[in-house]
Design a protein around this motif. Structure first.
Motif, mmCIF file in Angstrom:
data_model
loop_
_atom_site.group_PDB
_atom_site.id
_atom_site.type_symbol
_atom_site.label_atom_id
_atom_site.label_comp_id
_atom_site.label_asym_id
_atom_site.label_seq_id
_atom_site.Cartn_x
_atom_site.Cartn_y
_atom_site.Cartn_z
ATOM 1 N N ALA A 18 32.234 21.577 -0.654
ATOM 2 C CA ALA A 18 33.123 21.403 -1.836
ATOM 3 C C ALA A 18 33.077 19.714 -2.235
ATOM 4 O O ALA A 18 32.953 19.551 -3.503
ATOM 5 N N GLU A 19 33.425 18.929 -1.209
ATOM 6 C CA GLU A 19 33.333 17.573 -1.299
ATOM 7 C C GLU A 19 31.895 17.134 -1.814
ATOM 8 O O GLU A 19 32.000 16.250 -2.894
ATOM 9 N N ILE A 20 31.152 17.669 -1.403
ATOM 10 C CA ILE A 20 29.820 17.017 -1.704
ATOM 11 C C ILE A 20 29.409 17.691 -3.127
ATOM 12 O O ILE A 20 28.908 16.596 -4.000
ATOM 13 N N ARG A 21 29.942 18.842 -3.719
ATOM 14 C CA ARG A 21 29.500 19.187 -4.683
ATOM 15 C C ARG A 21 30.404 18.181 -5.913
ATOM 16 O O ARG A 21 29.930 17.783 -6.927
ATOM 17 N N GLY A 22 31.526 17.969 -5.572
ATOM 18 C CA GLY A 22 32.223 17.011 -6.114
ATOM 19 C C GLY A 22 31.699 15.594 -6.425
ATOM 20 O O GLY A 22 31.828 15.090 -7.764
ATOM 21 N N LEU A 23 31.093 15.057 -5.462
ATOM 22 C CA LEU A 23 30.277 13.939 -5.608
ATOM 23 C C LEU A 23 29.183 14.180 -6.582
ATOM 24 O O LEU A 23 28.895 13.345 -7.570
ATOM 25 N N LEU A 24 28.485 15.097 -6.272
ATOM 26 C CA LEU A 24 27.211 15.418 -7.201
ATOM 27 C C LEU A 24 27.671 15.620 -8.438
ATOM 28 O O LEU A 24 26.942 15.257 -9.583
ATOM 29 N N ASP A 25 28.736 16.318 -8.855
ATOM 30 C CA ASP A 25 29.004 16.631 -10.128
ATOM 31 C C ASP A 25 29.547 15.510 -10.946
ATOM 32 O O ASP A 25 29.585 15.423 -12.215
ATOM 33 N N SER A 26 30.238 14.378 -10.292
ATOM 34 C CA SER A 26 30.462 13.171 -10.807
ATOM 35 C C SER A 26 29.454 12.058 -10.852
ATOM 36 O O SER A 26 29.720 11.024 -11.017
ATOM 37 N N SER A 27 28.409 12.299 -10.170
ATOM 38 C CA SER A 27 27.420 11.250 -10.074
ATOM 39 C C SER A 27 27.015 10.517 -11.121
ATOM 40 O O SER A 27 26.302 9.351 -11.130
ATOM 41 N N THR A 28 27.205 11.031 -12.477
ATOM 42 C CA THR A 28 26.875 10.474 -13.533
ATOM 43 C C THR A 28 28.045 9.411 -14.205
ATOM 44 O O THR A 28 27.780 9.093 -15.322
ATOM 45 N N THR A 29 29.217 9.689 -13.979
ATOM 46 C CA THR A 29 30.480 9.097 -14.532
ATOM 47 C C THR A 29 30.501 7.702 -13.552
ATOM 48 O O THR A 29 29.962 7.422 -12.350
ATOM 49 N N ARG A 30 31.253 6.797 -14.183
ATOM 50 C CA ARG A 30 31.357 5.437 -13.617
ATOM 51 C C ARG A 30 32.424 5.328 -12.360
ATOM 52 O O ARG A 30 32.464 4.562 -11.504
ATOM 53 N N GLY A 31 33.269 6.648 -12.292
ATOM 54 C CA GLY A 31 34.050 6.762 -11.202
ATOM 55 C C GLY A 31 33.648 7.213 -9.872
ATOM 56 O O GLY A 31 34.252 7.178 -8.919
ATOM 57 N N THR A 32 32.441 7.302 -9.786
ATOM 58 C CA THR A 32 31.665 7.934 -8.588
ATOM 59 C C THR A 32 31.972 6.944 -7.265
ATOM 60 O O THR A 32 32.233 7.655 -6.391
ATOM 61 N N THR A 33 31.618 5.777 -7.555
ATOM 62 C CA THR A 33 32.134 5.005 -6.372
ATOM 63 C C THR A 33 33.429 4.974 -6.052
ATOM 64 O O THR A 33 33.529 5.177 -4.616
ATOM 65 N N ARG A 34 34.362 4.830 -6.801
ATOM 66 C CA ARG A 34 35.673 5.310 -6.290
ATOM 67 C C ARG A 34 35.845 6.363 -5.926
ATOM 68 O O ARG A 34 36.544 6.321 -4.643
ATOM 69 N N GLN A 35 35.358 7.536 -6.081
ATOM 70 C CA GLN A 35 35.532 8.800 -5.663
ATOM 71 C C GLN A 35 34.873 8.827 -4.091
ATOM 72 O O GLN A 35 35.465 9.279 -3.212
ATOM 73 N N TRP A 36 33.750 8.065 -4.124
ATOM 74 C CA TRP A 36 33.055 8.084 -2.775
ATOM 75 C C TRP A 36 34.057 7.357 -1.637
ATOM 76 O O TRP A 36 34.064 7.966 -0.693
ATOM 77 N N ARG A 37 34.486 6.267 -2.253
ATOM 78 C CA ARG A 37 35.209 5.411 -1.280
ATOM 79 C C ARG A 37 36.485 6.159 -0.889
ATOM 80 O O ARG A 37 36.893 6.193 0.383
ATOM 81 N N ALA A 38 36.994 6.799 -1.810
ATOM 82 C CA ALA A 38 38.423 7.689 -1.440
ATOM 83 C C ALA A 38 37.921 8.683 -0.278
ATOM 84 O O ALA A 38 38.861 8.850 0.718
ATOM 85 N N LEU A 39 37.002 9.435 -0.707
ATOM 86 C CA LEU A 39 36.412 10.373 0.244
ATOM 87 C C LEU A 39 36.176 9.997 1.777
ATOM 88 O O LEU A 39 36.620 10.391 2.551
ATOM 89 N N ALA A 40 35.518 8.760 1.690
ATOM 90 C CA ALA A 40 35.038 8.205 2.928
ATOM 91 C C ALA A 40 36.402 7.520 3.701
ATOM 92 O O ALA A 40 36.333 7.833 5.016
ATOM 93 N N GLU A 41 37.264 7.093 2.881
ATOM 94 C CA GLU A 41 38.398 6.719 3.696
ATOM 95 C C GLU A 41 39.318 7.881 4.050
ATOM 96 O O GLU A 41 39.939 7.518 5.264
ATOM 97 N N ARG A 42 39.224 8.870 3.566
ATOM 98 C CA ARG A 42 39.884 10.092 4.158
ATOM 99 C C ARG A 42 39.141 10.757 5.294
ATOM 100 O O ARG A 42 39.845 11.218 6.121
ATOM 101 N N LYS A 43 37.925 10.450 5.450
ATOM 102 C CA LYS A 43 36.936 11.068 6.309
ATOM 103 C C LYS A 43 37.082 10.395 7.665
ATOM 104 O O LYS A 43 36.794 10.787 8.678
ATOM 105 N N LEU A 44 37.328 9.130 7.580
ATOM 106 C CA LEU A 44 36.892 8.221 8.753
ATOM 107 C C LEU A 44 37.904 8.758 9.925
ATOM 108 O O LEU A 44 37.669 8.578 11.220
ATOM 109 N N PRO A 45 39.182 8.727 9.564
ATOM 110 C CA PRO A 45 40.240 9.261 10.594
ATOM 111 C C PRO A 45 39.733 10.647 11.309
ATOM 112 O O PRO A 45 39.916 10.682 12.818
ATOM 113 N N GLU A 46 39.246 11.518 10.598
ATOM 114 C CA GLU A 46 38.706 12.723 11.207
ATOM 115 C C GLU A 46 37.307 12.457 12.122
ATOM 116 O O GLU A 46 37.278 12.892 13.076
ATOM 117 N N LEU A 47 36.491 11.555 11.594
ATOM 118 C CA LEU A 47 35.352 11.333 12.391
ATOM 119 C C LEU A 47 35.786 10.551 13.666
ATOM 120 O O LEU A 47 35.338 10.488 14.805
#
Length: 86
Positions: A18-47
């Motif tokens: 679902a997270e990957i789908r969300g990134l792909l669905d928004s990959s043509t929008t300008r907010g993709t980089t911000r969305q990726w950063r937000a996902l990555a920041e949430r994922k780091l503690p889990e990793l």
């Protein structure tokens, strides 16, 4: 090719479909980089948690090897671990 690279990297990092789908669905929008950063920041503690747990498992296996008793019935390490079960 970038989409495939993004999918593979995201899978290796443990992102859900679902997270990957969300990134792909928004990959043509300008907010993709911000969305990726937000996902990555949430994922780091889990990793970080997975890394700690894996290190603990590695240490437990190393301690078992170092014990050298090779007798599960009398092993003090296994006897100590029974308090954690249940």
């Amino acid at each position: 090719m970038r989409r495939v690279a993004l999918i593979r990297m995201s899978q290796r990092a443990g992102f859900t479909l679902a997270e990957i789908r969300g990134l792909l669905d928004s990959s043509t929008t300008r907010g993709t980089t911000r969305q990726w950063r937000a996902l990555a920041e949430r994922k780091l503690p889990e990793l970080d948690r997975v890394v700690r747990q894996t290190q603990q498992l590695r240490d437990a296996v190393a301690a078992c090897l170092a014990c050298g008793c090779m007798n599960f019935a009398d092993c003090e390490l296994l006897s100590a671990g029974t308090a954690d079960v249940g």
